[in-house]
Design a protein around this motif. Structure first.
Motif, PDB file in Angstrom:
ATOM      1  N   TYR A  31       0.832  -1.200   0.000  1.00 14.61           N
ATOM      2  CA  TYR A  31       0.000   0.000   0.000  1.00 14.61           C
ATOM      3  C   TYR A  31       0.870   1.255   0.000  1.00 14.61           C
ATOM      4  CZ  TYR A  31      -3.530   3.418   1.197  1.00 14.61           C
ATOM      5  OH  TYR A  31      -4.350   4.520   1.184  1.00 14.61           O
ATOM      6  N   HIS A  32       1.903   1.248   0.814  1.00 17.65           N
ATOM      7  CA  HIS A  32       2.813   2.391   0.877  1.00 17.65           C
ATOM      8  C   HIS A  32       3.465   2.622  -0.493  1.00 17.65           C
ATOM      9  CE1 HIS A  32       5.514   5.314   2.651  1.00 17.65           C
ATOM     10  NE2 HIS A  32       6.545   4.654   2.162  1.00 17.65           N
ATOM     11  N   ALA A  33       3.941   1.553  -1.121  1.00 17.55           N
ATOM     12  CA  ALA A  33       4.579   1.671  -2.441  1.00 17.55           C
ATOM     13  C   ALA A  33       3.580   2.159  -3.488  1.00 17.55           C
ATOM     14  CB  ALA A  33       5.181   0.335  -2.857  1.00 17.55           C
ATOM     15  N   LEU A  34       2.348   1.689  -3.418  1.00 24.78           N
ATOM     16  CA  LEU A  34       1.319   2.133  -4.360  1.00 24.78           C
ATOM     17  C   LEU A  34       1.033   3.618  -4.186  1.00 24.78           C
ATOM     18  CD1 LEU A  34      -1.094  -0.911  -4.030  1.00 24.78           C
ATOM     19  CD2 LEU A  34       0.126  -0.236  -6.119  1.00 24.78           C
ATOM     20  N   GLU A  35       0.872   4.061  -2.951  1.00 22.72           N
ATOM     21  CA  GLU A  35       0.584   5.467  -2.686  1.00 22.72           C
ATOM     22  C   GLU A  35       1.733   6.379  -3.121  1.00 22.72           C
ATOM     23  OE1 GLU A  35      -2.166   7.167  -1.516  1.00 22.72           O
ATOM     24  OE2 GLU A  35      -3.257   5.284  -1.719  1.00 22.72           O
ATOM     25  N   LYS A  36       2.972   5.900  -3.019  1.00 25.92           N
ATOM     26  CA  LYS A  36       4.137   6.686  -3.437  1.00 25.92           C
ATOM     27  C   LYS A  36       4.325   6.681  -4.952  1.00 25.92           C
ATOM     28  CE  LYS A  36       8.047   6.049  -1.644  1.00 25.92           C
ATOM     29  NZ  LYS A  36       9.292   5.553  -1.064  1.00 25.92           N
ATOM     30  N   GLY A  37       3.634   5.780  -5.645  1.00 22.85           N
ATOM     31  CA  GLY A  37       3.789   5.679  -7.090  1.00 22.85           C
ATOM     32  C   GLY A  37       4.972   4.819  -7.488  1.00 22.85           C
ATOM     33  N   ALA A  38       5.459   3.994  -6.570  1.00 20.13           N
ATOM     34  CA  ALA A  38       6.632   3.161  -6.838  1.00 20.13           C
ATOM     35  C   ALA A  38       6.294   1.873  -7.589  1.00 20.13           C
ATOM     36  CB  ALA A  38       7.328   2.815  -5.522  1.00 20.13           C
ATOM     37  N   LEU A  39       5.014   1.588  -7.738  1.00 20.45           N
ATOM     38  CA  LEU A  39       4.596   0.396  -8.474  1.00 20.45           C
ATOM     39  C   LEU A  39       3.728   0.814  -9.655  1.00 20.45           C
ATOM     40  CD1 LEU A  39       3.572  -1.923  -5.502  1.00 20.45           C
ATOM     41  CD2 LEU A  39       5.630  -2.086  -6.897  1.00 20.45           C
ATOM     42  N   PRO A  40       3.813   0.078 -10.769  1.00 14.88           N
ATOM     43  CA  PRO A  40       2.998   0.404 -11.938  1.00 14.88           C
ATOM     44  C   PRO A  40       1.549  -0.059 -11.735  1.00 14.88           C
ATOM     45  CG  PRO A  40       4.303  -1.537 -12.402  1.00 14.88           C
ATOM     46  CD  PRO A  40       4.715  -1.045 -11.035  1.00 14.88           C
ATOM     47  N   ALA A  41       0.763   0.782 -11.102  1.00 17.67           N
ATOM     48  CA  ALA A  41      -0.620   0.438 -10.798  1.00 17.67           C
ATOM     49  C   ALA A  41      -1.453   1.706 -10.789  1.00 17.67           C
ATOM     50  CB  ALA A  41      -0.692  -0.257  -9.437  1.00 17.67           C
ATOM     51  N   GLN A  42      -2.748   1.527 -10.753  1.00 15.87           N
ATOM     52  CA  GLN A  42      -3.646   2.677 -10.684  1.00 15.87           C
ATOM     53  C   GLN A  42      -4.893   2.308  -9.920  1.00 15.87           C
ATOM     54  OE1 GLN A  42      -4.524   3.740 -14.689  1.00 15.87           O
ATOM     55  NE2 GLN A  42      -5.604   1.868 -15.143  1.00 15.87           N
ATOM     56  N   LYS A  43      -5.607   3.322  -9.485  1.00 14.74           N
ATOM     57  CA  LYS A  43      -6.871   3.092  -8.793  1.00 14.74           C
ATOM     58  C   LYS A  43      -7.996   3.140  -9.827  1.00 14.74           C
ATOM     59  CE  LYS A  43      -6.547   4.322  -3.991  1.00 14.74           C
ATOM     60  NZ  LYS A  43      -6.984   5.238  -2.945  1.00 14.74           N
ATOM     61  N   VAL A  44      -8.857   2.143  -9.739  1.00 13.75           N
ATOM     62  CA  VAL A  44     -10.050   2.089 -10.576  1.00 13.75           C
ATOM     63  C   VAL A  44     -11.235   1.902  -9.640  1.00 13.75           C
ATOM     64  CG1 VAL A  44     -11.267   0.809 -12.377  1.00 13.75           C
ATOM     65  CG2 VAL A  44      -8.782   1.081 -12.511  1.00 13.75           C
ATOM     66  N   ALA A  45     -12.142   2.845  -9.677  1.00 18.10           N
ATOM     67  CA  ALA A  45     -13.324   2.814  -8.805  1.00 18.10           C
ATOM     68  C   ALA A  45     -12.915   2.629  -7.340  1.00 18.10           C
ATOM     69  CB  ALA A  45     -14.288   1.717  -9.240  1.00 18.10           C
ATOM     70  N   GLY A  46     -11.828   3.287  -6.934  1.00 22.27           N
ATOM     71  CA  GLY A  46     -11.386   3.255  -5.545  1.00 22.27           C
ATOM     72  C   GLY A  46     -10.578   2.032  -5.154  1.00 22.27           C
ATOM     73  N   ARG A  47     -10.262   1.169  -6.109  1.00 21.69           N
ATOM     74  CA  ARG A  47      -9.506  -0.060  -5.830  1.00 21.69           C
ATOM     75  C   ARG A  47      -8.237  -0.083  -6.651  1.00 21.69           C
ATOM     76  NH1 ARG A  47     -12.084  -5.844  -6.454  1.00 21.69           N
ATOM     77  NH2 ARG A  47     -10.399  -6.699  -5.241  1.00 21.69           N
ATOM     78  N   TRP A  48      -7.146  -0.501  -6.026  1.00 19.35           N
ATOM     79  CA  TRP A  48      -5.884  -0.608  -6.740  1.00 19.35           C
ATOM     80  C   TRP A  48      -5.916  -1.798  -7.690  1.00 19.35           C
ATOM     81  CZ3 TRP A  48      -2.378   3.005  -7.121  1.00 19.35           C
ATOM     82  CH2 TRP A  48      -2.277   3.968  -6.127  1.00 19.35           C
TER      83      TRP A  48
END
Length: 65
Positions: A31-48
């Protein structure tokens, strides 16, 4: 059929816990890495969500370094 299994043929991983399992980290670390943008992911409808292929490419690159 679980939500993760429905999307598996597309190579899409839904949710922090599922992404954490794929990359071998805890959900909190992920979660920390996702919030920092360190992983290639995105939020869709509030879900990673993340592409399995992009995550594998990212971590294969780290192994080579």
């Amino acid at each position: 059929m679980t939500e993760q299994k429905k999307h598996e043929p597309l190579g899409v991983i839904w949710g922090v816990a599922a992404i954490a399992q794929v990359i071998g980290r805890t959900p909190r670390q992920t979660y920390h890495a996702l919030e920092k943008g360190a992983l290639p992911a995105q939020k869709v409808a509030g879900r990673w969500c993340a592409s399995r292929k992009k995550l594998e490419q990212l971590f294969e690159g780290e192994d080579a370094a």
